[in-house]
Scaffold this motif. Structure first.
Motif, mmCIF file in Angstrom:
data_model
loop_
_atom_site.group_PDB
_atom_site.id
_atom_site.type_symbol
_atom_site.label_atom_id
_atom_site.label_comp_id
_atom_site.label_asym_id
_atom_site.label_seq_id
_atom_site.Cartn_x
_atom_site.Cartn_y
_atom_site.Cartn_z
ATOM 1 N N TRP A 123 5.790 4.687 8.397
ATOM 2 C CA TRP A 123 6.161 3.320 8.012
ATOM 3 C C TRP A 123 7.648 3.249 7.669
ATOM 4 O O TRP A 123 8.346 2.326 8.078
ATOM 5 N N ALA A 124 8.144 4.235 6.936
ATOM 6 C CA ALA A 124 9.560 4.255 6.562
ATOM 7 C C ALA A 124 10.451 4.329 7.805
ATOM 8 O O ALA A 124 11.473 3.637 7.905
ATOM 9 N N ALA B 247 0.830 -1.205 0.000
ATOM 10 C CA ALA B 247 0.000 0.000 0.000
ATOM 11 C C ALA B 247 0.865 1.257 0.000
ATOM 12 O O ALA B 247 0.565 2.232 -0.687
ATOM 13 N N LYS B 248 1.964 1.223 0.780
ATOM 14 C CA LYS B 248 2.848 2.382 0.831
ATOM 15 C C LYS B 248 3.611 2.560 -0.490
ATOM 16 O O LYS B 248 3.804 3.677 -0.958
ATOM 17 N N LEU B 249 4.018 1.454 -1.064
ATOM 18 C CA LEU B 249 4.826 1.526 -2.285
ATOM 19 C C LEU B 249 4.003 1.909 -3.515
ATOM 20 O O LEU B 249 4.562 2.168 -4.573
ATOM 21 N N GLU B 250 2.677 1.966 -3.355
ATOM 22 C CA GLU B 250 1.839 2.404 -4.466
ATOM 23 C C GLU B 250 2.191 3.822 -4.890
ATOM 24 O O GLU B 250 1.983 4.228 -6.034
ATOM 25 N N LEU B 251 2.742 4.595 -3.960
ATOM 26 C CA LEU B 251 3.116 5.967 -4.298
ATOM 27 C C LEU B 251 4.201 6.009 -5.369
ATOM 28 O O LEU B 251 4.407 7.034 -6.018
ATOM 29 N N ALA B 252 4.903 4.886 -5.535
ATOM 30 C CA ALA B 252 5.971 4.850 -6.542
ATOM 31 C C ALA B 252 5.411 5.021 -7.953
ATOM 32 O O ALA B 252 6.145 5.374 -8.881
ATOM 33 N N LYS B 253 4.114 4.812 -8.109
ATOM 34 C CA LYS B 253 3.525 4.962 -9.445
ATOM 35 C C LYS B 253 3.637 6.392 -9.949
ATOM 36 O O LYS B 253 3.563 6.650 -11.150
ATOM 37 N N TYR B 254 3.815 7.345 -9.014
ATOM 38 C CA TYR B 254 3.962 8.734 -9.425
ATOM 39 C C TYR B 254 5.398 9.044 -9.854
ATOM 40 O O TYR B 254 5.683 10.139 -10.328
ATOM 41 N N GLU B 255 6.293 8.073 -9.619
ATOM 42 C CA GLU B 255 7.693 8.177 -10.027
ATOM 43 C C GLU B 255 8.350 9.461 -9.535
ATOM 44 O O GLU B 255 9.244 10.024 -10.163
ATOM 45 N N PHE B 256 7.845 9.951 -8.393
ATOM 46 C CA PHE B 256 8.428 11.123 -7.749
ATOM 47 C C PHE B 256 8.559 12.307 -8.717
ATOM 48 O O PHE B 256 9.539 13.052 -8.712
ATOM 49 N N ALA B 257 7.562 12.491 -9.539
ATOM 50 C CA ALA B 257 7.541 13.635 -10.445
ATOM 51 C C ALA B 257 7.443 14.927 -9.646
ATOM 52 O O ALA B 257 6.940 14.945 -8.526
#
Length: 380
Positions: free
Chosen positions: A267-268, A234-244
């Motif tokens: 979490w981190a 769930a947390k790693l879903e943010l990676a879909k934004y590729e830190f734009a």
């Protein structure tokens, strides 16, 4: 005091297993570790029990612990005062209300092997009062739809519904270190509907270790949270934004990130703490990482010897003088004297504007007002 035996589906963890059913069984694989905060809370509960028994003219021996302090004394006194006020109100509608302290409550007809311990119950005609003392200050606890309190209420109804004409249950969270007294009232009919339609089927799945792992706010105190794959995904879903860069994201994407960033950061930090503990205490070697000594600041080994050495060398201007903190001053004087003496000399500065979830109970400020306030802060 609460029983030593721990229920698989405890009332205190009900928010978790009701939402993430199989988490209860997963937690069984992890060792119980009492934190300093939990130990302090246990000490505060013991003092509450003693003081309430004395207020009700019952025999009790005062407990002692390393956590005893003026602050704990004040907060436990406030709890007892609240209970006694609630009891006085109950007496206006019921001649002989019953007060129970640290009462074991069995709700196993809805939750397999379910039991818990209620801090204080006031049983009377019309209204059953459940009062729970929370000494923690990290997480604000709300009474509304609070499953722990609802389970206690179910256990209490099993014991006393046939003795008293109970129509509703008033559940109160008394959390003095957050200045939080939250009360929520539900009818017995509504409570029983929740018990049969929602609680019972979910509790059965949880007891059997069935259902899906569903991450959410209830992960906070889960013993398995740091290694839970569902939570990690769930947390790693943010990676879909590729830190734009933010300007390249849509408003909806930014809102999605904002809604998850606080828990993501937490979490981190938990992952870092887990990995560091494994390396320091269990010799775990993580590929690409190593243990080093953190930076430290110099300090005097013996202040009295330092003072003597400075005086011997002719240096006397070596002390700083400052007021004790506002909170310490209030404890020193007592609230009334403090207000009378220093009330006119105290101000509460305006808080710096900050973006929080809409569920936050603080009143919203206008965008124009926030812009003005922010300008004032940045110009200082």
């Amino acid at each position: 005091m609460p029983p030593i035996k721990h229920a698989v589906l405890s009332a205190s963890s009900s928010h978790r297993w009701l939402n993430c059913n199989p988490s209860a069984r997963l937690e069984q694989e992890f060792e119980d570790r009492e934190t300093e905060a939990a130990a302090e809370g246990t000490a505060a509960h013991a003092l509450c029990e003693h003081k309430l028994r004395r207020a009700l003219k019952m025999r009790s021996r005062k407990p002692t612990s390393k956590y005893d302090s003026e602050e704990m004394d004040e907060h436990t006194d406030a709890y007892v005062a609240f209970v006694m006020e609630t009891l006085a109100e109950a007496k206006t509608v019921c001649k002989n209300p019953l007060v129970l302290i640290e009462q074991r409550l069995d709700f196993s007809c809805y939750v397999p092997d379910g039991f818990g311990t209620g801090d204080c119950l006031i049983v009377s005609d019309k209204t059953l009062h459940i009062i729970d003392f929370k000494y923690g200050q990290g997480v604000l606890v709300d009474a509304e739809d609070n499953p722990q309190m609802m389970l206690y209420a179910l256990g209490a109804l099993r014991l006393f519904d046939f003795l008293y004409d109970i129509e509703e249950v008033a559940m109160t969270i008394f959390q003095p270190r957050r200045e939080n007294v939250s009360t929520w009232t539900i009818t017995t009919d509504q409570l029983m509907s929740w018990a049969n339609e929602t609680l019972k089927p979910r509790a059965e799945r949880a007891f059997n270790g069935e259902g899906e792992y569903i991450p959410g706010p209830w992960c906070t105190f889960c013993k398995a949270a740091v290694k839970c794959r569902a939570r990690a995904n769930a947390k790693l879903e943010l990676a879909k934004y590729e830190f734009a860069a933010p300007p390249l994201l849509t408003d909806a994407e930014i809102e999605d990130i904002l809604s998850r960033i606080e828990d993501l950061t937490k979490w981190a930090n938990e992952i870092v703490a887990y990995a560091q503990n494994a390396a320091i205490n269990h010799g775990k070697e993580w590929h690409g990482f190593k243990l080093v000594e953190s930076k430290t600041n110099r300090r005097f080994t013996d202040e009295e010897a330092v003072i003597a050495a400075c005086k011997q060398a002719g240096y006397t201007d070596i002390f700083k003088k400052s007021l004790i903190s506002l909170t310490e001053m209030e404890r020193l004087m007592g609230k009334k004297t403090f207000t009378d003496t220093l009330g006119a000399l105290i101000e509460k500065p305006k808080g710096k504007p900050m973006l929080v979830p809409a569920s936050d109970k603080r009143p919203a400020i206008t965008s124009t007002g926030a812009k003005t306030d922010f300008t004032e802060y940045t110009e200082e």
